[in-house]
Design a protein around this motif. Structure first.
Motif, PDB file in Angstrom:
ATOM      1  N   GLY A 138       0.806  -1.218   0.000  1.00  0.00           N
ATOM      2  CA  GLY A 138       0.000   0.000   0.000  1.00  0.00           C
ATOM      3  C   GLY A 138       0.833   1.259   0.000  1.00  0.00           C
ATOM      4  O   GLY A 138       0.307   2.359   0.179  1.00  0.00           O
ATOM      5  N   ILE A 139       2.131   1.119  -0.201  1.00  0.00           N
ATOM      6  CA  ILE A 139       3.019   2.281  -0.208  1.00  0.00           C
ATOM      7  C   ILE A 139       3.174   2.730  -1.661  1.00  0.00           C
ATOM      8  O   ILE A 139       4.092   2.306  -2.385  1.00  0.00           O
ATOM      9  CB  ILE A 139       4.370   1.944   0.452  1.00  0.00           C
ATOM     10  N   THR A 140       2.256   3.557  -2.086  1.00  0.00           N
ATOM     11  CA  THR A 140       2.244   4.118  -3.437  1.00  0.00           C
ATOM     12  C   THR A 140       2.267   5.633  -3.324  1.00  0.00           C
ATOM     13  O   THR A 140       1.976   6.195  -2.257  1.00  0.00           O
ATOM     14  CB  THR A 140       0.992   3.684  -4.208  1.00  0.00           C
ATOM     15  N   GLU A 141       2.588   6.297  -4.418  1.00  0.00           N
ATOM     16  CA  GLU A 141       2.621   7.760  -4.388  1.00  0.00           C
ATOM     17  C   GLU A 141       1.252   8.328  -4.052  1.00  0.00           C
ATOM     18  O   GLU A 141       1.136   9.325  -3.333  1.00  0.00           O
ATOM     19  CB  GLU A 141       3.128   8.288  -5.733  1.00  0.00           C
ATOM     20  N   GLU A 142       0.207   7.696  -4.559  1.00  0.00           N
ATOM     21  CA  GLU A 142      -1.150   8.173  -4.277  1.00  0.00           C
ATOM     22  C   GLU A 142      -1.490   8.047  -2.801  1.00  0.00           C
ATOM     23  O   GLU A 142      -2.027   8.969  -2.185  1.00  0.00           O
ATOM     24  CB  GLU A 142      -2.157   7.368  -5.101  1.00  0.00           C
ATOM     25  N   ASN A 143      -1.156   6.899  -2.201  1.00  0.00           N
ATOM     26  CA  ASN A 143      -1.471   6.686  -0.785  1.00  0.00           C
ATOM     27  C   ASN A 143      -0.581   7.485   0.152  1.00  0.00           C
ATOM     28  O   ASN A 143      -1.015   7.896   1.230  1.00  0.00           O
ATOM     29  CB  ASN A 143      -1.350   5.197  -0.441  1.00  0.00           C
ATOM     30  N   MET A 144       0.664   7.693  -0.243  1.00  0.00           N
ATOM     31  CA  MET A 144       1.621   8.377   0.628  1.00  0.00           C
ATOM     32  C   MET A 144       1.583   9.891   0.465  1.00  0.00           C
ATOM     33  O   MET A 144       1.991  10.624   1.370  1.00  0.00           O
ATOM     34  CB  MET A 144       3.036   7.866   0.361  1.00  0.00           C
ATOM     35  N   GLY A 145       1.137  10.356  -0.680  1.00  0.00           N
ATOM     36  CA  GLY A 145       1.113  11.794  -0.911  1.00  0.00           C
ATOM     37  C   GLY A 145       2.495  12.386  -1.109  1.00  0.00           C
ATOM     38  O   GLY A 145       2.727  13.563  -0.800  1.00  0.00           O
ATOM     39  N   CYS A 146       3.406  11.585  -1.622  1.00  0.00           N
ATOM     40  CA  CYS A 146       4.763  12.064  -1.899  1.00  0.00           C
ATOM     41  C   CYS A 146       5.393  11.161  -2.951  1.00  0.00           C
ATOM     42  O   CYS A 146       4.896  10.052  -3.210  1.00  0.00           O
ATOM     43  CB  CYS A 146       5.611  12.079  -0.622  1.00  0.00           C
ATOM     44  N   PRO A 147       6.499  11.592  -3.564  1.00  0.00           N
ATOM     45  CA  PRO A 147       7.164  10.739  -4.554  1.00  0.00           C
ATOM     46  C   PRO A 147       7.742   9.474  -3.911  1.00  0.00           C
ATOM     47  O   PRO A 147       8.137   9.478  -2.744  1.00  0.00           O
ATOM     48  CB  PRO A 147       8.293  11.632  -5.095  1.00  0.00           C
ATOM     49  N   ILE A 148       7.779   8.411  -4.694  1.00  0.00           N
ATOM     50  CA  ILE A 148       8.461   7.185  -4.287  1.00  0.00           C
ATOM     51  C   ILE A 148       9.577   6.936  -5.293  1.00  0.00           C
ATOM     52  O   ILE A 148       9.331   6.865  -6.500  1.00  0.00           O
ATOM     53  CB  ILE A 148       7.500   5.992  -4.230  1.00  0.00           C
ATOM     54  N   VAL A 149      10.791   6.836  -4.792  1.00  0.00           N
ATOM     55  CA  VAL A 149      11.967   6.696  -5.652  1.00  0.00           C
ATOM     56  C   VAL A 149      12.545   5.301  -5.473  1.00  0.00           C
ATOM     57  O   VAL A 149      12.815   4.864  -4.356  1.00  0.00           O
ATOM     58  CB  VAL A 149      13.033   7.756  -5.314  1.00  0.00           C
ATOM     59  N   SER A 150      12.695   4.600  -6.580  1.00  0.00           N
ATOM     60  CA  SER A 150      13.279   3.268  -6.531  1.00  0.00           C
ATOM     61  C   SER A 150      14.298   3.130  -7.654  1.00  0.00           C
ATOM     62  O   SER A 150      13.963   3.228  -8.830  1.00  0.00           O
ATOM     63  CB  SER A 150      12.197   2.191  -6.681  1.00  0.00           C
ATOM     64  N   CYS A 151      15.550   2.948  -7.288  1.00  0.00           N
ATOM     65  CA  CYS A 151      16.594   2.689  -8.276  1.00  0.00           C
ATOM     66  C   CYS A 151      17.675   1.857  -7.605  1.00  0.00           C
ATOM     67  O   CYS A 151      17.711   1.734  -6.387  1.00  0.00           O
ATOM     68  CB  CYS A 151      17.158   3.992  -8.844  1.00  0.00           C
ATOM     69  N   MET A 152      18.552   1.295  -8.405  1.00  0.00           N
ATOM     70  CA  MET A 152      19.603   0.439  -7.867  1.00  0.00           C
ATOM     71  C   MET A 152      20.966   1.126  -7.880  1.00  0.00           C
ATOM     72  O   MET A 152      21.981   0.520  -7.521  1.00  0.00           O
ATOM     73  CB  MET A 152      19.675  -0.873  -8.661  1.00  0.00           C
ATOM     74  N   ASP A 153      21.001   2.393  -8.277  1.00  0.00           N
ATOM     75  CA  ASP A 153      22.268   3.123  -8.347  1.00  0.00           C
ATOM     76  C   ASP A 153      22.702   3.583  -6.961  1.00  0.00           C
ATOM     77  O   ASP A 153      21.892   4.082  -6.173  1.00  0.00           O
ATOM     78  CB  ASP A 153      22.132   4.334  -9.269  1.00  0.00           C
ATOM     79  N   THR A 154      23.968   3.438  -6.676  1.00  0.00           N
ATOM     80  CA  THR A 154      24.505   3.851  -5.380  1.00  0.00           C
ATOM     81  C   THR A 154      25.721   4.745  -5.568  1.00  0.00           C
ATOM     82  O   THR A 154      26.326   4.783  -6.646  1.00  0.00           O
ATOM     83  CB  THR A 154      24.930   2.626  -4.542  1.00  0.00           C
ATOM     84  N   VAL A 155      26.073   5.434  -4.511  1.00  0.00           N
ATOM     85  CA  VAL A 155      27.287   6.254  -4.512  1.00  0.00           C
ATOM     86  C   VAL A 155      28.099   5.924  -3.265  1.00  0.00           C
ATOM     87  O   VAL A 155      27.543   5.553  -2.230  1.00  0.00           O
ATOM     88  CB  VAL A 155      26.968   7.766  -4.541  1.00  0.00           C
ATOM     89  N   GLU A 156      29.394   6.041  -3.366  1.00  0.00           N
ATOM     90  CA  GLU A 156      30.250   5.784  -2.214  1.00  0.00           C
ATOM     91  C   GLU A 156      30.233   6.996  -1.302  1.00  0.00           C
ATOM     92  O   GLU A 156      30.439   8.125  -1.741  1.00  0.00           O
ATOM     93  CB  GLU A 156      31.674   5.490  -2.670  1.00  0.00           C
ATOM     94  N   ILE A 157      29.990   6.763  -0.010  1.00  0.00           N
ATOM     95  CA  ILE A 157      29.915   7.886   0.938  1.00  0.00           C
ATOM     96  C   ILE A 157      31.088   7.885   1.925  1.00  0.00           C
ATOM     97  O   ILE A 157      31.178   8.764   2.776  1.00  0.00           O
ATOM     98  CB  ILE A 157      28.561   7.896   1.689  1.00  0.00           C
ATOM     99  N   GLY A 158      31.964   6.890   1.806  1.00  0.00           N
ATOM    100  CA  GLY A 158      33.127   6.862   2.685  1.00  0.00           C
ATOM    101  C   GLY A 158      33.666   5.451   2.836  1.00  0.00           C
ATOM    102  O   GLY A 158      33.143   4.506   2.243  1.00  0.00           O
TER     103      GLY A 158
END
Length: 427
Positions: free
Chosen positions: A111-131
């Protein structure tokens, strides 16, 4: 299969009895869930970190959590009330077939959809190194969208892990180290020795706390009935000090079978929504790494009959059973199952057990192959819906003396024969 069918056709299936296992029923009422989340986020150690105009990532994972969408929406609404801009980020390692689309679908199933949550949902597999991690100097990566946000709010359930023991197990620290790490982060940790997995989760998590703007998080503990036992807001500092204490509480609240052992354990369904291993070994006793974990019931043979719809064909954990059904086998999708194995390196979880054409034959096969049974004429069998729901279960007559002697078990029926349909499957 005719040869096997003929060999087992006369194996008797014991009469079963319906029982109820009683556990601590303490929980937060459903109508207080959103309010409690808001109260916890309103603590100054968390709320003061959220400033107007900030773009804030809220993590959501792949595990089934009761009132999941309600809690997530409460977090979104709180962030908005502070004048910030929330978005939800899929944080589930390699689950969902290690694809952005698969992870978005898992969230939608809850039930976690943009319509139900009222905000964008971002799903991707790209990562960045943070340390680099503080002890072993390993590269630590997290979801690129979460890394680019002005702040991150964590959200996860606290519970015993299925393949390691340590200061931090399943929870917010693991959500950072593996969930936000996506396939890259999960693989980096799982490809190390299982003996140090608990150390790596802490090491990676601390690195993320140091190098990213973690605002805090919401930690959930559920009782044995999957009801919300506790909702705790944690600041970044409290994640380090308080999560281990919450983990200890979770050990006391999780469901467990009220029997030490049986000859055959029958599990109706497994799935990634139930447990990372398809079925929780803290219940089934079938641990991925028994060298590092123990617990649950001791069953000589395990039969798994089917997959949950929510697992989308991911049959991770099927290798922990001896017998399964053609129904499950036909539902199994290798493209959903195998990426998890490549990531976590536990390839034996994907091994396919003996496949029987129907439920009746699956039970008969398991029952006839228990040489260590104490009484071959009075087999001890337990049937559960899944490892997340074990309040109402079935036991064979051979377990009745134990059940009657336990004040936390209620006998609900007289012994009866299991009923099968025309295809040999259980009703």
């Amino acid at each position: 299969m005719e040869t096997i069918t003929d060999l087992i056709k006369n194996v008797p299936i014991p009469k079963m009895v319906k029982i109820r296992e009683r556990y601590d029923e303490s929980h937060i009422p459903a109508d207080k869930i959103a309010e409690t989340v808001t109260e916890q986020l309103s603590r100054d150690v968390i709320a003061s970190r959220i400033q107007p105009g900030m773009r804030i990532a809220i993590t959501c994972g792949s595990r089934g959590i009761n009132h999941y969408a309600v809690m997530a929406r409460a977090m979104v609404d709180f962030v908005k009330s502070k004048g910030a801009e929330p978005f939800i980020v899929a944080a589930m390692g390699s689950h969902g077939g290690a694809t952005a689309e698969g992870q978005r679908q898992i969230l939608a199933d809850y039930g976690i959809t943009e319509e139900n949550m009222g905000c964008p949902i971002v799903s991707c597999m790209d990562t960045v190194e943070i340390g680099l991690s503080g002890v072993r100097h390993l590269p630590v990566r997290i979801d690129k969208h979460a890394a680019a946000a002005d702040g991150i709010l964590l959200f996860n359930r606290i519970k015993p892990h299925t393949s390691f023991r340590g200061k931090y197990e399943s929870g917010l620290m693991k959500m950072m180290a593996i969930g936000l790490g996506k396939q890259h982060g999960a693989e980096n940790i799982h490809h190390q020795s299982p003996a140090i997995m608990h150390e790596l989760v802490e090491e990676y998590g601390l690195t993320i706390l140091k190098n990213c703007n973690i605002l805090g998080g919401i930690a959930i503990i559920e009782n044995a009935y999957d009801e919300t036992y506790l909702i705790q807001g944690l600041s970044p500092e409290e994640i380090i000090t308080e999560e281990p204490k919450l983990k200890e509480i979770s050990y006391q609240t999780i469901a467990h079978l009220l029997f030490d052992k049986c000859d055959v354990l029958v599990v109706d369904k497994i799935g990634k929504n139930i447990s990372g291993d398809g079925m929780d070994p803290n219940v089934s006793g079938r641990f991925v790494q028994p060298k590092y974990c123990s617990g649950g019931i001791e069953a000589e043979k395990v039969v798994i009959l089917d997959l949950t719809d929510e697992t989308h064909g991911n049959a991770q954990g099927i290798g922990l059973a001896e017998v399964t059904t053609r129904r499950l086998y036909n539902k199994m999708k290798l493209e959903m199952t195998y990426p998890t194995g490549v990531t976590n390196t536990f390839l034996h979880l994907m091994k396919i057990p003996m496949i029987m054409d129907n439920d009746r034959e699956a039970l008969q096969l398991a029952l006839c192959c228990c040489p260590d049974a104490e009484d071959q004429n009075n087999m001890k069998m337990i049937r559960i819906p899944n490892t997340a729901h074990i309040e109402y279960i079935e036991i064979s007559e051979g377990l009745l003396p134990q059940a009657k002697a336990n004040p936390n078990i209620e006998i609900l029926s007289e012994p009866y024969d299991l009923e099968f349909d025309e295809n040999g499957n259980l009703f």
